[in-house]
Every structure is written in C-alpha cells, then in structure tokens.
Design a protein around this motif. Structure first.
Motif, PDB file in Angstrom:
ATOM      1  N   THR A   1      57.175  79.110  16.267  1.00  0.00           N
ATOM      2  CA  THR A   1      57.663  78.971  14.893  1.00  0.00           C
ATOM      3  C   THR A   1      58.959  79.750  14.711  1.00  0.00           C
TER       4      THR A   1
ATOM      5  N   ALA B   1      61.810  78.031  16.540  1.00  0.00           N
ATOM      6  CA  ALA B   1      62.211  76.797  15.864  1.00  0.00           C
ATOM      7  C   ALA B   1      62.936  77.133  14.560  1.00  0.00           C
ATOM      8  N   PHE B   2      62.435  78.130  13.857  1.00  0.00           N
ATOM      9  CA  PHE B   2      63.041  78.511  12.574  1.00  0.00           C
ATOM     10  C   PHE B   2      64.480  78.993  12.770  1.00  0.00           C
TER      11      PHE B   2
ATOM     12  N   ASN C   1      66.941  76.299  13.706  1.00  0.00           N
ATOM     13  CA  ASN C   1      67.176  75.250  12.711  1.00  0.00           C
ATOM     14  C   ASN C   1      68.569  75.417  12.086  1.00  0.00           C
TER      15      ASN C   1
ATOM     16  N   GLU D   1      67.707  75.726   7.485  1.00  0.00           N
ATOM     17  CA  GLU D   1      66.785  76.630   6.783  1.00  0.00           C
ATOM     18  C   GLU D   1      67.223  78.108   6.818  1.00  0.00           C
TER      19      GLU D   1
ATOM     20  N   GLY E   1      71.061  78.359  17.548  1.00  0.00           N
ATOM     21  CA  GLY E   1      70.569  77.008  17.850  1.00  0.00           C
ATOM     22  C   GLY E   1      71.700  76.093  18.260  1.00  0.00           C
TER      23      GLY E   1
END
Ligand code: PFF
Length: 472
Positions: free
Chosen positions: A134, A137-138, A141, A144, A363
C-alpha cells in the motif's frame, strides 16, 4: 548598521511561546522519521552516543550562536550576516537556499503523514500483509500524494501568513504540548508489550562494530537537521526575541526537548518492532511500512494508536515546515521589503513546484536522476549531508572570528544583567573546536559516501554563492 526591514519588527508574545515555536521548529520529521531509521541503520546505541555528543558539544553551542546573532541584529539570516560583514552575505543566502531545498521534500513526507491519519482510520490496518505494498503504491501514485502535499502546504501558508505571534507562536503553543502527550502515551503502551526489552536493548546498548566515518557525518548532519541549525532558522527566530530572555537557557531548553522527543520516538518505535519481530534497519519506510504493520498486529487498539501516531507526526512536521517557510519569508520581508502575505504566497508557489517534482520522483519520475539520485534524494542528501553542517561551520567561524567578543558577551548576558558562567568555554568551542571538528567530520564523511559527484556539486554551489552573493 545598515537600515533594513520594514521598520516595525514583530516579536514573540511570551517566553513560553518562543520556546514552543523554536522547539516546534526543531522537533519534526528529523526526530520521528529520520532519527529512528538512522539509529536502526547505524547499529542502535552506538549511533545514539555519537549523536548525543554532536548535539551537546556542537549543536547546543551553535544554537546559542544563532540566537545571539539573530537577537543582536534583529534581522533574519541574510541581513544578520550582511549588516555585520558584507563578505558573509553568501552564508545567509546558503541558508535561504537550504530552506528551499529542505522544503523540496519535507511537505511530501508531511503529506504522506496526513494521508496516513486518514488511511489508518479507513481500513489500512485491516490487512497487515498489504501494508508494505500500500505504501509503495501510494507514494508512486502520480496524483494522491501530491494532493495531500498541497493540502499540507496550504496549512503552512495559512499559519505563516498570520505572522510570528498570531500564527507561528499560536500554533506552536497548542501543537507542541499535544505532540508530547501523544508520544508519551504511545511509548508507555509500547514498552509494556511482551518482548519489548530487546528493542530497549538495541536502542541503548552500543554496538561499536557498526561505526564508520560515515556514521559520524550521519550523526552530525542529523544533529543539525534535528535542531534546525546551520541555515539561519534559529537566527531568524532569535531575531524576534526581546532583550529580556536568557539565550543560553532558551537554547538548552530547546535542545533538551528536541533530544527528548527523538529518544521518545525511538522508545515509541523499537520496542514494538522487536516485540513483533520486525527489521529495525528498514530505512526511510520504517514509519510508514513497519510501524502500521506493528499497529495492525495489536487489533482494534492498534488502529487508535496508529491514528494518534500519525496525528503526532503531522503536528511535529507542521511546526517545523512553518519555520522553514519563515526563513525565506523573513528574508523577503527584511531584505526585499516585501509584504508578508505576498512573500508567503510567492515562496509557497515555488515550493509547490519542487514538492511536485519530489513526489513524482517516487513513481512516474523515478528514472529521472540528477547526479545519480532522484529529485527527492537530491534535496534531502544535499541539505542533510552537506549544506547544514557547512552552514554550521560558517556560523561558528563568523561568530568566533568576525564578531566582537565583548558584543557576544553583552548579548549573552543581556547587557550584564544575567550570568553566563560558561561563556569562555562556549567561546573557545565556537572559535576553535567546532569549526575544526566539523571540517574533519565533513571531510571524512563526504569522502566516504557514495554520491561523490553530488557532494562536489554541493560544494560548488557554496563556492558560487560565495563569489556572487556579495551584490545581493
Ligand atoms: N528540525 C526539523 C526536523 O527535525 O524535522 C527540520 C528543520 C526545520 C531543519 C527547520 C532545518 C530548519 F531550519
């Protein structure tokens, strides 16, 4: 003395307010995010011993020096240097640049932390196995985390545009005591866990085999970062202080609080890590991956603890980033005669851009490297490993060799009305010991870390500033 600034200088409303604001600046990501992971990576207790030595001998003395320069001149960093000796303007400018660089990554982490208050409350901990993914991925992103970062920056803008007393001081007076209570609560809960003893042992029992030249630079850089030194922040905060307060005792109080919170953060984290058999050397992700996993193991109460923890973390970050923003804003007000609100908006606009780049470097832009590192690390490593320590060396040389000893004594004893028994020791530390100690540690450390080209680039920036900023 040259006339700078807009005439009416703001002042702190009370001694308590000033101490809370200065401690608020000091206590931040450095204590709760960086100190635990550096301790974890550098062998626990041994790192703490070296860190404490850096704080007590170097950090505390530099903080006294910064407060003295700030209050003596009643000007923020650039003006303080410039009015005393024009050749030193670059050291102040280096501070303003450092503030921009630190704010290049700080609001990103602040935004993550704010997001984790919300995520903790909305089911993050319900699947412990997914927590690590999580986080990855967060942060990767593209949208977000940027939104959270922007929200976080807006709160900074609101506080700093309200000014010194109504904004920064008022926030510090509420937020700092809140943070202490929350951290103490979590620490007590965690040391009582079965198996927590191993964590305490890791924290407090030195393992000297893990120590290298790089460890000393890490400890020194961390001491400067954590105490908000080496970039004129405490010069700026000292410049808003009235002539009645004792500078050495204020510096001591701030240093004790900052170090206390760092240790407390260690106690809040390591016992729980060991109790649940997790990896102490997890690096920067320690707080966001390992800690929520630990909290998740605790069931419903863990959710509550996690929410509290991330509230405390966000609060700590806020009172620090506010001071970073203020360093730039105070420069613009003092030297460029800008109005506060305009200065805040303009500065924040630039910080939005650097923050977005930093966030994306986790990212979308992870392949884009500057001198071998991603944008986030570029800002982080340059400031932590080089600018702050060198900035600290500059302030020591400046105070020790370019200010009059009688003036320093006068300022530190409030015109002879209070005692500062350790003046001679402090003066000799600042004049001889500290510049030399920083030079040695920086040399050994800089040559032993991998990012050689980044380090050379950092040093080149300092040289360029020294040559060109006399005209500013
Ligand atoms: N001391 C802050 C922390 O530990 O997170 C970071 C910081 C704030 C560094 C202000 C430098 C500064 F001027």
């Amino acid at each position: 003395m040259e006339k700078t600034g807009n005439g009416k200088r703001e002042n702190w409303g009370s001694k308590f307010g000033f101490i809370m604001a200065a401690a608020g600046s000091a206590v931040g990501l450095g204590n709760i995010w960086r100190f635990p992971y550096l301790t974890g990576e550098n062998g626990g207790g041994a790192f703490i011993v070296i860190y404490l030595a850096c704080v007590l001998i170097i950090g505390l003395s530099i903080m006294v020096a910064e407060f003295t320069v700030g209050r003596r001149t009643s000007l923020a960093a650039v003006g303080a240097y410039k009015t005393t000796d024009r050749r030193w303007t670059f050291a102040g400018v280096l501070g303003v640049l450092s503030a921009f660089f630190i704010m290049g990554f700080y609001p990103v982490v602040g935004g993550w932390s704010a997001a984790y208050i919300f995520k903790s409350a909305t089911g993050l901990l319900s699947d412990p196995a997914a927590i690590v993914d999580t986080f990855s991925a967060f942060t990767a992103n593209p949208i977000e985390p940027i939104l959270w970062m922007l929200g976080y920056l807006v709160v900074n803008v609101i506080i700093v545009s309200k000014g010194v007393k109504g904004g920064i001081e008022a926030a510090g007076k509420v937020l700092m005591p809140t943070l202490f209570v929350l951290l103490i609560f979590i620490s007590i809960r965690n040391v009582m866990l079965p198996g927590a003893g191993a964590g305490m042992e890791f924290l407090f029992k030195p393992d000297w085999t893990k120590v290298s030249g790089g460890t000393f630079l890490a400890a020194l850089g961390q001491a400067f970062f954590s105490l908000s030194l080496g970039m004129g922040c405490m010069i700026t905060y000292g410049s808003y202080l009235n002539k009645k307060e004792s500078l050495p005792s204020s510096a001591l109080q701030v240093t004790i609080m900052d170090t206390g919170v760092a240790i407390l953060a260690g106690v809040a984290i390591f016992p729980a890590l060991f109790a649940y058999g997790m990896e102490p050397a997890a690096g920067p992700s320690l707080i966001f991956m390992v800690l929520p996993t630990v909290f998740a193991e605790m069931g419903g109460f863990g959710v509550f603890l996690s929410i509290i923890f991330f509230i405390a973390f966000t609060v700590a970050a806020l009172t620090s980033s506010v001071s970073l923003l203020e360093v730039v804003v105070a420069y613009l007000i003092d030297e460029r005669k800008m109005e506060r609100k305009k200065a805040v908006y303009g500065t924040a606009a630039i910080m939005v851009c650097t923050g977005i780049l930093s966030s994306l470097s986790m990212g979308l832009m992870s392949e884009f490297k500057i001198l071998g590192v991603v944008v986030f690390d570029f800002f982080d490593i340059l400031t932590d490993k080089i600018f702050l320590a060198i900035g600290g060396m500059f302030i020591a040389i400046f105070v020790g060799w370019f200010m009059k000893k009688e003036d320093l004594k006068d300022e530190l004893t409030n015109g002879g009305t209070i005692k500062f028994g350790l003046f001679e020791i402090w003066y000799n530390l600042i004049k001889f010991v500290i510049p030399l100690a920083i030079a040695v540690v920086a040399f050994v450390g800089i040559t032993s870390i991998e990012q050689t080209s980044l380090m050379i680039f950092g040093l080149a920036i300092i040289v360029v500033l020294a040559i060109f900023s006399k005209k500013l």
